[in-house]
Scaffold this active site. Structure first.
Site, PDB file in Angstrom:
ATOM      1  N   ASN A  49       6.109  -2.069  11.389  1.00 43.20           N
ATOM      2  CA  ASN A  49       5.387  -1.397  10.305  1.00 43.20           C
ATOM      3  C   ASN A  49       5.681  -2.170   9.010  1.00 43.20           C
ATOM      4  O   ASN A  49       6.314  -3.215   9.032  1.00 43.20           O
ATOM      5  CB  ASN A  49       5.841   0.072  10.229  1.00 43.20           C
ATOM      6  CG  ASN A  49       4.771   0.979   9.627  1.00 43.20           C
ATOM      7  OD1 ASN A  49       4.087   0.595   8.682  1.00 43.20           O
ATOM      8  ND2 ASN A  49       4.628   2.175  10.149  1.00 43.20           N
ATOM      9  N   THR A  50       5.234  -1.642   7.894  1.00 45.53           N
ATOM     10  CA  THR A  50       5.387  -2.379   6.632  1.00 45.53           C
ATOM     11  C   THR A  50       6.826  -2.339   6.102  1.00 45.53           C
ATOM     12  O   THR A  50       7.598  -1.441   6.413  1.00 45.53           O
ATOM     13  CB  THR A  50       4.457  -1.798   5.560  1.00 45.53           C
ATOM     14  OG1 THR A  50       4.712  -0.397   5.463  1.00 45.53           O
ATOM     15  CG2 THR A  50       3.002  -2.025   5.908  1.00 45.53           C
ATOM     16  N   CYS A 109       6.265   5.217   8.863  1.00 47.84           N
ATOM     17  CA  CYS A 109       5.433   5.168   7.662  1.00 47.84           C
ATOM     18  C   CYS A 109       6.313   5.302   6.429  1.00 47.84           C
ATOM     19  O   CYS A 109       7.016   6.304   6.264  1.00 47.84           O
ATOM     20  CB  CYS A 109       4.387   6.290   7.648  1.00 47.84           C
ATOM     21  SG  CYS A 109       3.452   6.284   6.104  1.00 47.84           S
ATOM     22  N   ASN A 155       0.843  -1.189   0.000  1.00 49.16           N
ATOM     23  CA  ASN A 155       0.000   0.000   0.000  1.00 49.16           C
ATOM     24  C   ASN A 155       0.874   1.234   0.000  1.00 49.16           C
ATOM     25  O   ASN A 155       2.007   1.211   0.481  1.00 49.16           O
ATOM     26  CB  ASN A 155      -0.968   0.017   1.186  1.00 49.16           C
ATOM     27  CG  ASN A 155      -0.382   0.727   2.388  1.00 49.16           C
ATOM     28  OD1 ASN A 155      -0.400   1.961   2.465  1.00 49.16           O
ATOM     29  ND2 ASN A 155       0.158  -0.032   3.318  1.00 49.16           N
ATOM     30  N   LYS A 202       6.230   3.104  17.320  1.00 48.53           N
ATOM     31  CA  LYS A 202       6.071   2.080  16.269  1.00 48.53           C
ATOM     32  C   LYS A 202       7.301   2.062  15.380  1.00 48.53           C
ATOM     33  O   LYS A 202       7.639   3.068  14.742  1.00 48.53           O
ATOM     34  CB  LYS A 202       4.812   2.350  15.451  1.00 48.53           C
ATOM     35  CG  LYS A 202       4.503   1.257  14.421  1.00 48.53           C
ATOM     36  CD  LYS A 202       3.108   1.433  13.825  1.00 48.53           C
ATOM     37  CE  LYS A 202       2.742   0.332  12.866  1.00 48.53           C
ATOM     38  NZ  LYS A 202       1.366   0.486  12.349  1.00 48.53           N
TER      39      LYS A 202
END
Lengths: 304, 257
Positions: free
Chosen positions: A192-193, A130, A69, A165
């Protein structure tokens, strides 16, 4: 009766199961499907100081056992959350945990100060990981000095439980975890990703408008599990684990590896009731295996 | 209300080797479904398909507790959905999305291309029930790609264009003579490939005709949680196609038409 309660720093969740930021909206999107009151917590969609429209479409690519994403923190800003969204969800008997984002340290502080004034919010998740924003985001989370700097600054602005995070896109995640622990974090959440990309061979173009995006889903689970285990051994603060959890067995594995609590992310998209199944599954596992409390699963992997 | 519901495969109707209609039946009652809505369909037994597939509802049969879908098998998900056995379980999240709006109109033009014809069986029926004169304009590359004309003929006049001229008028839908013969429409509904919908919306704008388009953006969840399926609006916002759409007033979209 299995005691499912979990303590993270100064705050308590009624069970270890929460939903991951960016995969559960603000909870309202799931009201038709499940009882939000059953959740340990809801990590709500990432918040920024001002409204953000996010990245252009296409923002998503399906990948083997996962998805990429590149949403880019689309949200209406912290003031909108405080005024319009939170009043609609605060009556639920679950922890509502804002996910705090910024392009600069000053942004992070400004958002945090506003949340610090809110009643009923006991903890924030500081998102320094992010991968889909041009400024800030993961840039803070991939170097130890900047992760420490932003954590220290937010720590000064926030009185209650501070979860940081972490990004998996680093050489040694334990170094960052130890750094933010030293800077005053009460807990860390990971992962996280993973930064990834997808190309359409037919058109020879990238599938995502941003070329790269964040990979989630079961494809990342073994790596996430390894990172949780490493961080659990490296720090003395609670670890909240996530990364490709699809069912209760996955969640239990993360707890055995050292997660005090877990977050369910991408699985919410395919089964919006999955979090309830995971809560029930953890309870059943505890009963079957003689654990009187879910917290006894934390780090209970047998290695000898 | 949106829900997750278990269905079983009842029948396939293959229209040709890559287009099919499948009907799914449930033991529970069917939720109210209106024209334009879609379901997120699980792709069973497919280890290489991770997400559900958003598919427009073709038709609903409340008495028989069944839903049918028209599917063009173009990707691994839609191909796999064509390989089930009768009675195989399949999970749906539905009803999702908004609906077409009708309002105070006397005549309507429906322009469908490719698998974009799916939502127009229910819309056509509703328009007929309301006494609105409806014209269907279907476009495809060739006559082998034109489907459901008998069904649409129950609700109005059916016009066809094919790029090779093998059926109806030769050319694109926007070149059909109904756009130049003085035909009047109070509203245009369109669904299909983006370039076709934009061309139709442009004509509607030039002639000050209200126009609604149903978008087919890629989705992960289908119910507003992931924010992956957005479309930009003319005033710079990104709206979720799954919850704010899939049907939009084309004037609201940033289509630069």
């Amino acid at each position: 009766m299995v005691d499912l309660e979990i303590k993270i720093g100064g705050f308590t969740m009624k069970n270890p199961v929460s939903t991951a930021s960016g995969t559960f909206g603000f909870g309202e999107e799931f009201i038709d499907f499940m009882d939000l009151n059953r959740l340990g917590g809801i990590f709500v969609k990432g918040l920024t100081l001002k409204n953000r429209e996010g990245n252009p479409y296409p923002r998503m690519a399906e990948t083997p056992s996962g998805m990429l994403n590149a949403v880019g923190l689309q949200n209406k800003g912290i003031d909108y959350f405080i005024k319009h969204t939170y009043p609609k969800i605060k009556h639920f008997d679950t922890q509502i945990i804002p996910n705090v984002n910024g392009a600069t340290v000053e942004d992070y502080i400004a958002v945090t100060e506003k949340i610090n004034e809110m009643d009923g919010i006991e903890t924030i998740e500081l998102n320094i990981s992010c991968p889909n924003v041009k400024e800030g985001g993961m840039a803070f989370g991939v170097s130890c000095p900047s992760a420490v700097a932003v954590t220290e600054a937010v720590r000064k602005a926030y009185d209650k439980t501070l979860i940081v995070k972490l990004s998996p896109n680093v050489t040694d995640i334990t170094e960052i975890a130890k750094g933010v622990e030293g800077a005053g974090a009460d807990a860390v959440s990971l992962v996280n990703t993973f930064l990834g990309m997808a190309i359409d061979a037919k058109t020879r173009k990238p599938i995502l408008s941003t070329v790269t995006g964040g990979l989630s889903g079961p494809a990342i689970k073994p790596i996430a599990l390894r990172m949780v285990w490493q961080v659990y051994q490296a720090v003395n603060i609670p670890v909240i684990g996530m990364g490709g959890i699809m069912d209760a067995t996955d969640a239990i594995e993360f707890m055995l590896a050292g997660s005090s609590a877990i977050q369910i992310g991408t699985a919410n998209f395919m089964d919006p009731q999955v979090s309830i199944k995971v809560i029930d599954g953890i309870e059943a596992y505890c009963k079957e295996n003689g654990f009187s409390a879910a917290k006894d699963l934390v780090g209970a992997m047998i290695t000898d | 209300m949106k829900k997750i519901q278990d269905f079983k495969l009842k029948t396939y109707q293959w229209l040709n080797d890559e287009n099919y209609i499948f009907t799914l039946q449930s033991e529970e009652d069917i939720e109210a479904v209106e024209a334009g809505m879609f379901a997120e369909i699980e792709v069973p037994n497919a280890s290489d398909v991770f997400l559900r597939r958003p598919i427009s509802v073709l038709d609903v049969d409340y008495d028989n507790k069944s839903l049918s879908f028209y599917i063009k098998a173009i990707g691994k998900g839609t191909r796999k959905l064509g390989t089930l056995q009768e009675g195989d379980p399949i999970s749906l999240i539905y009803p999702l999305g908004n609906t077409f709006t009708i309002g105070n109109i006397r005549s309507a033009l429906i322009v469908g291309g490719g698998s974009g014809i799916a939502p127009f069986v229910m819309l056509g029926r509703e328009l007929k029930e309301k006494g609105i004169k409806t014209t269907f304009l279907l476009g495809a590359r060739s006559k082998e790609d034109i489907f459901l004309t008998d069904e649409f003929a129950k609700y109005g006049e059916v016009c066809v264009t094919t790029e090779d001229g093998s059926l109806g008028e030769k050319g694109l839908v926007t070149q059909h003579s109904l756009f130049s013969d003085g035909s009047q429409f109070d509203k245009i509904y369109t669904c299909g490939p983006d370039p076709m919908m934009k061309a139709v919306a442009r004509i509607a704008k030039e002639r000050s005709i209200a126009c609604e388009a149903s978008l087919e953006n890629m989705m992960a969840c289908g119910f507003g949680a992931c924010l992956c399926c957005v479309t930009p609006t003319s005033d710079g916002r990104n709206l979720c196609v799954c919850t704010e759409g899939p049907v939009f007033n084309t004037q609201e979209l940033a289509w630069s038409i």
